[in-house]
Design an enzyme around this catalytic site. Structure first.
Site, short mmCIF file in Angstrom:
data_model
loop_
_atom_site.label_atom_id
_atom_site.label_comp_id
_atom_site.label_asym_id
_atom_site.label_seq_id
_atom_site.Cartn_x
_atom_site.Cartn_y
_atom_site.Cartn_z
N CYS A 1 117.67 51.62 45.16
CA CYS A 1 116.89 52.59 45.94
C CYS A 1 117.38 52.51 47.38
CB CYS A 1 115.37 52.33 45.79
SG CYS A 1 114.77 50.75 46.41
N HIS B 1 120.18 29.90 39.07
CA HIS B 1 118.94 29.11 39.18
C HIS B 1 117.68 29.86 38.75
CE1 HIS B 1 120.57 25.97 42.30
NE2 HIS B 1 121.30 26.04 41.21
N HIS C 1 116.34 23.96 36.04
CA HIS C 1 115.98 25.33 36.44
C HIS C 1 115.18 26.04 35.35
CE1 HIS C 1 118.37 24.65 39.92
NE2 HIS C 1 119.41 24.34 39.16
C1 RB5 Z 1 112.76 56.55 49.36
O1 RB5 Z 1 112.77 57.30 50.52
C2 RB5 Z 1 112.67 55.06 49.70
O2 RB5 Z 1 111.39 54.76 50.16
C3 RB5 Z 1 113.03 54.22 48.49
O3 RB5 Z 1 114.29 54.56 48.07
C4 RB5 Z 1 113.05 52.72 48.67
O4 RB5 Z 1 113.81 52.35 49.78
C5 RB5 Z 1 111.81 51.99 48.56
O5 RB5 Z 1 111.76 50.75 48.58
#
Ligand code: RB5
Length: 147
Positions: A64, A97, A132
């Site tokens: 993300c 780990h 671990h």
């Molecule tokens: C999307 O704009 C953004 O919030 C998402 O990709 C991410 O970074 C969230 O953790």
């Protein structure tokens, strides 16, 4: 080894680069989206995590903007140990780990070259076990306690 991969709209370009890299290496993967439409990262985290908890895929990659939202969401799912990484050392040791089963990265945080290197490290490093294992078992016990 089969990999599950997913991203939200903030990391589509990084996912494309990683999929091309996996193709070059002959690594089998399942792409759970998104490939264009804006989406909410917890939905993609759930889709990728499901492939791992079902046993269909061994490891996952979630992308993300920061990698953080994906890791927070994925770690809510029983059996998932998602690590948000942006350096080689942490990526290696979270496999050695913590037996991490999902690598999370942020397209707005790291460059493509480093991300591909982290993917290679994550996929080629095994869990060390031993002392671990006891600690990972305690993570699992925490999940049981909280559910
Ligand atoms: C999307 O704009 C953004 O919030 C998402 O990709 C991410 O970074 C969230 O953790």
């Amino acid at each position: 080894m089969k990999i599950a991969i997913g991203c939200d709209h903030a990391a589509i370009e990084l996912k494309k680069a990683i999929m091309a890299h996996l193709d070059e290496q002959g690594v089998e993967y399942q792409n759970l989206g998104t490939d264009g439409d804006p989406c909410d990262y917890p939905d993609m985290a759930e889709a990728v995590a499901g492939k791992i908890t079902s046993g269909e895929c061994e490891l996952g990659i979630l992308l993300c903007g920061t990698g953080i939202g994906m890791s927070m969401a994925a770690n809510k799912i029983k059996g998932i140990r998602a690590a948000c990484c942006s350096d080689c050392f942490s990526t290696r040791y979270t496999r050695l780990h913590n037996d991490a089963n999902i690598l999370c990265m942020g397209e707005r945080v790291i460059g493509k070259g480093l991300a591909l290197e982290l993917v290679d490290i994550f996929l080629s490093t095994g869990f060390e076990g031993g002392r671990h294992q006891r600690r990972v078992d305690k993570i699992t016990a925490l999940e049981e306690k909280e559910s």
